[in-house]
Design a protein around this motif. Sequence first.
Motif: not given
Ligand SMILES: [Mg+2]
Length: 203
Positions: A101, A104-105, A108, A165
């Motif tokens: 998580n 993933d952040n 992004k 998340g």
């Molecule tokens: Mg996230």
Amino acid sequence: MTGLRQLGDRMTAENRDDLLQSIEEESGRMSRFVANLLDMTRIEAGTLKPKLDWVDVSDVVQAAVERTRNHAPGRLIETGIAADLPLIRGDSVLIGQVLFNLLDNAVKYGGDEPINVYARRDGKDVVISVTDLGKGIPPEDLDRIFEKFYRRGKPDGRAPGTGLGLSIARGFVEAMGGKIHAESPALRKRGTRIVMRFPGSEK
Ligand SMILES: [Mg+2]
Ligand SMILES: Nc1ncnc2c1ncn2[C@@H]1O[C@H](COP(=O)(O)OP(=O)(O)OP(=O)(O)O)[C@@H](O)[C@H]1O
């Protein structure tokens, strides 16, 4: 999708490939979303019982980084794992999910520069961090980002997500006796660093 079904073979290989790629991305997103919802439900129902095994942080970090590379192949992720890390007591599946998580952040929201994952010993504790060099997070939001469904910025033009998340990350880490917080700027007045701390095995 309809195009793919109707045009079938008459579509160029390139167009078909593009479509299949977006279907793949969309279904990946959907399954991460569902997994997050289930994780959140378990935390809230109080039925989350982490296994407390001895975990080798280095193995879990490598696995989470591999998983992130599969889903964001273009992104550079560097790791620095100290050689003298003690084992920590936790559930490797949950720690892996937390790291994913966070990564993933970083993918992004972290711009294009490399992402760094570090694990080091601090006294008896093990500290694991994920750092990116993106836009960062203003001080007043550093705690709020761990709230359920909280997302920063205007809805239009922001990366897809649900705001779950980090609240899952905090739920999992605390269930294993650890702590997690955010720091920003992380480096050279930019970026975000999420830091986790777990008690190590050595007394
Ligand atoms: Mg996230
Ligand atoms: N590395 C980061 N840099 C900048 N902002 C971040 C970073 N990580 C999280 N945020 C901000 O915190 C918010 C909450 O993050 P969280 O991971 O909980 O949800 P999400 O990424 O929006 O959705 P989900 O994780 O459910 O797909 C994000 O929407 C984003 O605004």
